[in-house]
Design a protein around this motif. Structure first.
Motif, PDB file in Angstrom:
ATOM      1  N   ALA A   1     -13.439 -19.839   6.505  1.00 27.01           N
ATOM      2  CA  ALA A   1     -14.537 -19.190   7.225  1.00 27.01           C
ATOM      3  C   ALA A   1     -15.719 -18.956   6.301  1.00 27.01           C
ATOM      4  O   ALA A   1     -16.886 -19.088   6.710  1.00 27.01           O
ATOM      5  CB  ALA A   1     -14.052 -17.870   7.821  1.00 27.01           C
ATOM      6  N   LEU A   2     -15.448 -18.630   5.064  1.00 26.65           N
ATOM      7  CA  LEU A   2     -16.509 -18.396   4.079  1.00 26.65           C
ATOM      8  C   LEU A   2     -17.284 -19.685   3.817  1.00 26.65           C
ATOM      9  O   LEU A   2     -18.522 -19.675   3.709  1.00 26.65           O
ATOM     10  CB  LEU A   2     -15.883 -17.864   2.792  1.00 26.65           C
ATOM     11  CG  LEU A   2     -16.777 -17.281   1.708  1.00 26.65           C
ATOM     12  CD1 LEU A   2     -17.807 -16.331   2.288  1.00 26.65           C
ATOM     13  CD2 LEU A   2     -15.922 -16.582   0.669  1.00 26.65           C
ATOM     14  N   ILE A   3     -16.582 -20.793   3.725  1.00 22.76           N
ATOM     15  CA  ILE A   3     -17.242 -22.090   3.535  1.00 22.76           C
ATOM     16  C   ILE A   3     -18.192 -22.383   4.694  1.00 22.76           C
ATOM     17  O   ILE A   3     -19.322 -22.836   4.500  1.00 22.76           O
ATOM     18  CB  ILE A   3     -16.191 -23.211   3.392  1.00 22.76           C
ATOM     19  CG1 ILE A   3     -15.417 -23.050   2.086  1.00 22.76           C
ATOM     20  CG2 ILE A   3     -16.848 -24.590   3.464  1.00 22.76           C
ATOM     21  CD1 ILE A   3     -14.180 -23.921   1.994  1.00 22.76           C
ATOM     22  N   GLU A   4     -17.735 -22.112   5.913  1.00 19.62           N
ATOM     23  CA  GLU A   4     -18.562 -22.354   7.088  1.00 19.62           C
ATOM     24  C   GLU A   4     -19.773 -21.428   7.121  1.00 19.62           C
ATOM     25  O   GLU A   4     -20.878 -21.845   7.491  1.00 19.62           O
ATOM     26  CB  GLU A   4     -17.726 -22.177   8.360  1.00 19.62           C
ATOM     27  CG  GLU A   4     -16.777 -23.323   8.636  1.00 19.62           C
ATOM     28  CD  GLU A   4     -17.507 -24.649   8.788  1.00 19.62           C
ATOM     29  OE1 GLU A   4     -18.471 -24.707   9.589  1.00 19.62           O
ATOM     30  OE2 GLU A   4     -17.134 -25.612   8.084  1.00 19.62           O
TER      31      GLU A   4
ATOM     32  N   ALA B   1     -13.034 -12.871  -2.799  1.00 23.61           N
ATOM     33  CA  ALA B   1     -12.900 -13.945  -1.807  1.00 23.61           C
ATOM     34  C   ALA B   1     -13.706 -15.166  -2.219  1.00 23.61           C
ATOM     35  O   ALA B   1     -13.266 -16.317  -2.042  1.00 23.61           O
ATOM     36  CB  ALA B   1     -13.349 -13.449  -0.435  1.00 23.61           C
ATOM     37  N   LEU B   2     -14.876 -14.951  -2.777  1.00 25.80           N
ATOM     38  CA  LEU B   2     -15.715 -16.055  -3.244  1.00 25.80           C
ATOM     39  C   LEU B   2     -15.032 -16.812  -4.380  1.00 25.80           C
ATOM     40  O   LEU B   2     -15.024 -18.054  -4.399  1.00 25.80           O
ATOM     41  CB  LEU B   2     -17.070 -15.530  -3.700  1.00 25.80           C
ATOM     42  CG  LEU B   2     -18.026 -15.073  -2.593  1.00 25.80           C
ATOM     43  CD1 LEU B   2     -19.125 -14.191  -3.162  1.00 25.80           C
ATOM     44  CD2 LEU B   2     -18.619 -16.271  -1.859  1.00 25.80           C
ATOM     45  N   ILE B   3     -14.471 -16.085  -5.326  1.00 23.29           N
ATOM     46  CA  ILE B   3     -13.791 -16.723  -6.455  1.00 23.29           C
ATOM     47  C   ILE B   3     -12.584 -17.513  -5.972  1.00 23.29           C
ATOM     48  O   ILE B   3     -12.354 -18.648  -6.406  1.00 23.29           O
ATOM     49  CB  ILE B   3     -13.368 -15.663  -7.492  1.00 23.29           C
ATOM     50  CG1 ILE B   3     -14.595 -15.024  -8.135  1.00 23.29           C
ATOM     51  CG2 ILE B   3     -12.482 -16.289  -8.577  1.00 23.29           C
ATOM     52  CD1 ILE B   3     -14.280 -13.800  -8.983  1.00 23.29           C
ATOM     53  N   TYR B   4     -11.804 -16.924  -5.074  1.00 24.04           N
ATOM     54  CA  TYR B   4     -10.633 -17.605  -4.529  1.00 24.04           C
ATOM     55  C   TYR B   4     -11.054 -18.915  -3.850  1.00 24.04           C
ATOM     56  O   TYR B   4     -10.423 -19.965  -4.047  1.00 24.04           O
ATOM     57  CB  TYR B   4      -9.927 -16.707  -3.518  1.00 24.04           C
ATOM     58  CG  TYR B   4      -8.771 -17.373  -2.796  1.00 24.04           C
ATOM     59  CD1 TYR B   4      -7.473 -17.267  -3.283  1.00 24.04           C
ATOM     60  CD2 TYR B   4      -8.972 -18.103  -1.629  1.00 24.04           C
ATOM     61  CE1 TYR B   4      -6.412 -17.883  -2.628  1.00 24.04           C
ATOM     62  CE2 TYR B   4      -7.928 -18.722  -0.975  1.00 24.04           C
ATOM     63  CZ  TYR B   4      -6.648 -18.605  -1.476  1.00 24.04           C
ATOM     64  OH  TYR B   4      -5.615 -19.222  -0.819  1.00 24.04           O
TER      65      TYR B   4
ATOM     66  N   GLU C   1     -19.486 -29.955   3.040  1.00 19.49           N
ATOM     67  CA  GLU C   1     -19.593 -28.501   3.186  1.00 19.49           C
ATOM     68  C   GLU C   1     -18.945 -27.772   2.017  1.00 19.49           C
ATOM     69  O   GLU C   1     -19.402 -26.700   1.597  1.00 19.49           O
ATOM     70  CB  GLU C   1     -18.961 -28.052   4.516  1.00 19.49           C
ATOM     71  CG  GLU C   1     -17.450 -28.063   4.588  1.00 19.49           C
ATOM     72  CD  GLU C   1     -16.820 -29.457   4.655  1.00 19.49           C
ATOM     73  OE1 GLU C   1     -15.586 -29.558   4.534  1.00 19.49           O
ATOM     74  OE2 GLU C   1     -17.564 -30.433   4.841  1.00 19.49           O
ATOM     75  N   ARG C   2     -17.895 -28.366   1.438  1.00 13.42           N
ATOM     76  CA  ARG C   2     -17.256 -27.756   0.283  1.00 13.42           C
ATOM     77  C   ARG C   2     -18.112 -27.901  -0.967  1.00 13.42           C
ATOM     78  O   ARG C   2     -18.187 -26.991  -1.799  1.00 13.42           O
ATOM     79  CB  ARG C   2     -15.870 -28.372   0.062  1.00 13.42           C
ATOM     80  CG  ARG C   2     -14.801 -27.754   0.965  1.00 13.42           C
ATOM     81  CD  ARG C   2     -13.546 -28.601   1.028  1.00 13.42           C
ATOM     82  NE  ARG C   2     -12.376 -27.825   1.372  1.00 13.42           N
ATOM     83  CZ  ARG C   2     -12.136 -27.250   2.552  1.00 13.42           C
ATOM     84  NH1 ARG C   2     -13.037 -27.382   3.526  1.00 13.42           N
ATOM     85  NH2 ARG C   2     -11.031 -26.564   2.783  1.00 13.42           N
ATOM     86  N   MET C   3     -18.752 -29.035  -1.100  1.00  7.91           N
ATOM     87  CA  MET C   3     -19.635 -29.228  -2.253  1.00  7.91           C
ATOM     88  C   MET C   3     -20.839 -28.293  -2.169  1.00  7.91           C
ATOM     89  O   MET C   3     -21.313 -27.775  -3.198  1.00  7.91           O
ATOM     90  CB  MET C   3     -20.102 -30.679  -2.325  1.00  7.91           C
ATOM     91  CG  MET C   3     -20.779 -31.047  -3.620  1.00  7.91           C
ATOM     92  SD  MET C   3     -19.672 -30.938  -5.061  1.00  7.91           S
ATOM     93  CE  MET C   3     -18.668 -32.409  -4.837  1.00  7.91           C
TER      94      MET C   3
END
Length: 224
Positions: free
Chosen positions: A37-40, A76-79, A119-121
């Motif tokens: 969800a964070l990536i999105e 959460a960002l680091i994970y 989206e991951r990059m």
């Protein structure tokens, strides 16, 4: 009917260990769901601030539930960053190839990842430029150690190439690995953050391939 009780090496009944494993797996699935969800959110909102309320809402949980899995939004960002980088770099098998081919194969994984998972990059860019320098010092140190270990396989491939004669033996292994990885990763990030190239997969591939070809020529042993 009651379950039979047997003990494992840790002294706990087998049933308790099974229950703990199930709970751990559930928690990990929840953490992954939060990361996805964070990536999105980052992809949809660009580099604007991401907060716990929006993130919890996107996953379908309360803020209170979110804090059961992460102590903070920074955690959460680091994970999420670690999850992405781990997925990007996977050692290939078998290893019946020259060190140069093995090393370049690992660099090409960055290109393949950028094309398949833009989206991951984009999230990696967000983390590197908007997050990394603001996380607590203790977390930053642990994260830096993690990123160094990520390139262990690449360093081993470069050393293999220097031993088998496919890579210039004069090149410093650690510095060369860092430089080449950062160059390819940085190019992929810049391309995907530009609307023209990001929407043209063929051009994106050509640009990164040009960078890869330049590194392959620079790495190759002069007498090969």
């Amino acid at each position: 009917m009651d379950r039979a009780v047997t003990s494992g090496d840790d002294g706990r009944p087998e049933g308790e260990r099974d229950d703990a494993a199930i709970l751990d797996a559930f928690r990990e699935r929840q953490r992954v769901a939060i990361a996805e969800a964070l990536i999105e959110l980052v992809r949809n909102s660009g580099f604007s601030a991401v907060n716990v309320s929006d993130l919890a809402r996107a996953v379908g949980m309360s803020r209170k539930t979110f804090y059961k899995y992460f102590a903070s939004i920074e955690a959460a960002l680091i994970y999420t960053q670690k999850m992405i980088l781990t997925g990007m770099r996977t050692e290939r098998e078998p290893r019946q190839e020259s060190g140069l081919d093995r090393f370049m194969g690992q660099l090409r994984q960055v290109k393949d990842f950028a094309v398949d998972h833009p989206e991951r990059m984009i999230f990696v860019s967000f983390f590197d430029f908007a997050v990394k320098n603001y996380i607590p010092a203790s977390d930053r140190e642990e994260y830096n150690i993690f990123t160094v270990h990520l390139i262990d396989d690449s360093i081993m491939a470069l050393l293999q190439g220097q031993e088998d004669g496919s890579i210039d033996p004069e090149l410093p292994a650690f510095e060369t690995t860092i430089a080449s990885t950062n160059a390819v990763l940085g190019l992929a990030q810049r391309c995907l953050n530009g609307p023209v190239i990001a929407n043209d997969t063929r051009l994106l591939t050509q640009l990164i391939d040009t960078e890869l070809n330049a590194w392959e020529a620079a790495l190759a042993a002069k007498n090969s």
